[in-house]
Design an enzyme around this catalytic site. Structure first.
Site, short mmCIF file in Angstrom:
data_model
loop_
_atom_site.label_atom_id
_atom_site.label_comp_id
_atom_site.label_asym_id
_atom_site.label_seq_id
_atom_site.Cartn_x
_atom_site.Cartn_y
_atom_site.Cartn_z
N GLU A 32 0.83 -1.21 0.00
CA GLU A 32 0.00 0.00 0.00
C GLU A 32 0.86 1.26 0.00
OE1 GLU A 32 -3.14 -0.10 -1.19
OE2 GLU A 32 -3.61 -1.46 0.45
N GLY A 120 -16.30 5.37 -2.97
CA GLY A 120 -15.70 5.91 -1.74
C GLY A 120 -15.29 4.83 -0.76
N SER A 125 -13.55 2.57 -7.63
CA SER A 125 -14.65 2.87 -8.54
C SER A 125 -14.21 3.90 -9.58
CB SER A 125 -15.86 3.39 -7.75
OG SER A 125 -15.48 4.52 -6.99
N GLU A 158 -6.52 11.16 -14.05
CA GLU A 158 -6.78 11.40 -12.63
C GLU A 158 -5.76 12.40 -12.05
OE1 GLU A 158 -8.40 8.09 -10.84
OE2 GLU A 158 -8.13 8.81 -8.80
N ASP A 170 -4.35 1.01 -9.54
CA ASP A 170 -5.79 0.74 -9.70
C ASP A 170 -6.15 0.52 -11.17
OD1 ASP A 170 -5.55 1.42 -7.08
OD2 ASP A 170 -6.64 3.31 -7.24
C1 GLA Z 1 -5.19 4.71 -4.11
C2 GLA Z 1 -4.40 5.13 -5.33
C3 GLA Z 1 -3.37 4.05 -5.72
C4 GLA Z 1 -2.51 3.67 -4.51
C5 GLA Z 1 -3.39 3.39 -3.29
C6 GLA Z 1 -2.58 3.16 -2.05
O1 GLA Z 1 -5.97 3.60 -4.39
O2 GLA Z 1 -5.28 5.34 -6.44
O3 GLA Z 1 -2.59 4.51 -6.79
O4 GLA Z 1 -1.57 4.65 -4.24
O5 GLA Z 1 -4.30 4.44 -3.03
O6 GLA Z 1 -1.84 2.00 -2.18
#
Ligand code: GLA
Length: 389
Positions: A32, A120, A125, A158, A170
């Site tokens: 993460e 959220g 999403s 984004e 993501d």
């Molecule tokens: C969000 C961001 C990802 C990543 C996570 C944390 O989901 O969109 O790019 O940084 O937080 O791991």
């Protein structure tokens, strides 16, 4: 709504036939806040999709509607300076703009969105909407882009239009997901290794119902802190003529010991999270490959502790959800997943115990917080593509 009904609804609203594309959300098993530090992540695509139904028109504009949103929107393709509206349509407009900057042909189109990824909740999403939109618009223009290029384009949408400096995880997971597999992604090289998830475990996602907002300042602030720490280590390395540091990915535990004392306490802890989290992802990949779920689970708990104490992106509800899950039989490991500050935990649970686990965690969390959580039991799903009716 199923694909057939969505097509019928599109016909009712816009008239005529359409093509439908789907893109899934994701849940991250471990790794993460490492993606924007050029590190490692291990997400899976989940069984919740965003659908975009789309048909070309000849009128030089994009007409946009959503089954989940009351207000339609319209964007002119030749607008010289498109402005964000600070709502869900920004993800669509952002993708449209990036396709234009990429030199892709722009054709007028009608778009109808049907989103099934909880909003959220830290299940991406927004990436699902971006990716489904990109596939739909590329379908209209008839142009081709490879999946890695689509992922980067959606990330730019984004970063540059919506204003969140998210990493690549993501969008990548939404495009590259595979049924039954986790993706071990190197966010620097974009090399991916698919790791089978043993068939006797379920992924149980527990939604704290505390909404997070990734565009909020905290996420961008974490990223800026990481960049500032990386600059510090780059200076130390260049003074000692050591190898180059381009991102915290390049910092080792030895570096932390040797040079960490020159950092503020906050930057030291942010760096320690990234350095140890990258090591945990690689160890977790080994554990998953050898079917050692207990070892994988321990790494999940360690990841959570590090996100809570060092990276400071957890919240009381996430901590409660993890602590409660640790006491329920059949659970190998738990941690917060996604950007943090709310959203969901991910739990690796023995398949035959998953239903019972879900029931108990829902009751325990409700007694502890007075909040009724939503629990999803999911398997790893396939990535985005045309939707079949
Ligand atoms: C969000 C961001 C990802 C990543 C996570 C944390 O989901 O969109 O790019 O940084 O937080 O791991």
């Amino acid at each position: 709504m199923d694909v057939k009904s969505l097509k019928a609804e599109f016909g009712k609203r816009f008239g005529g036939a359409c093509n439908v594309f789907r893109a899934p959300g994701r849940v991250n098993l471990i790794g993460e806040h490492t993606d924007y530090n050029d590190g490692y992540v291990m997400p899976v695509a989940i069984e919740f999709d965003t659908f975009v139904a789309c048909a070309e028109t000849g009128d030089g504009k994009l007409s946009l509607q959503s089954l989940q949103e009351p207000k339609p929107a319209e964007f002119h393709l030749h607008e010289s300076e498109p402005q964000p509206l600070h709502n869900w349509t920004d993800y669509v407009q952002g993708v449209l703009l990036q396709l234009k900057r990429d030199g892709q042909t722009q054709r007028g189109a009608n778009l109808l969105v049907d989103g099934h990824v909880p909003i959220g909740a830290g299940l991406s999403s927004s990436a699902a909407l971006e990716v489904a939109t990109a596939l739909a618009l590329l379908g209209v223009s008839g142009e081709e882009l490879d999946r890695a290029a689509i992922a980067k384009l959606c990330q730019r949408a984004e970063n540059e239009f919506v204003g969140s400096r998210c990493g690549i995880m993501d969008q990548f997971a939404s495009l590259y997901g595979r049924a039954g597999k986790a993706l071990l992604l190197d966010c620097r090289s974009l090399e991916v290794r698919f790791i089978p998830i043993p068939q006797d475990v379920s992924l149980v996602i527990c939604n704290t119902m505390v909404k997070h907002s990734i565009a909020s300042g905290e996420y961008n602030r974490r990223r800026a802190e990481c960049e500032s720490a990386a600059r510090y280590f780059a200076e130390q390395h260049s003074a000692q003529q050591h190898s180059r540091v381009e991102a915290l990915r390049d910092v080792t535990e030895d570096d932390l010991l040797q040079y960490g004392g020159g950092l503020s306490d906050v930057l030291f802890r942010r760096t320690r999270h990234i350095v140890t989290e990258n090591a945990r992802v690689l160890a977790a990949a080994g554990a998953l490959e050898s079917g050692n779920l207990s070892a994988f689970g321990q790494l999940m708990y360690e990841s959570h502790r590090s996100l809570k104490n060092d990276f400071e992106v957890s919240c009381p509800e996430l901590d409660i959800m993890v602590d409660l899950a640790a006491n329920i039989p059949g659970n190998y490991g738990s941690r917060m997943t996604g950007g943090g500050f709310g959203g969901c935990t991910i739990n690796l649970v023995a398949k035959e115990m998953a239903e019972k686990f879900a029931e108990q965690i829902a009751n325990d969390y409700r007694s502890a917080t007075q909040i009724r959580p939503t629990i999803y039991i999911t398997d790893a799903a396939n990535g985005a593509g045309p939707a079949v009716s």
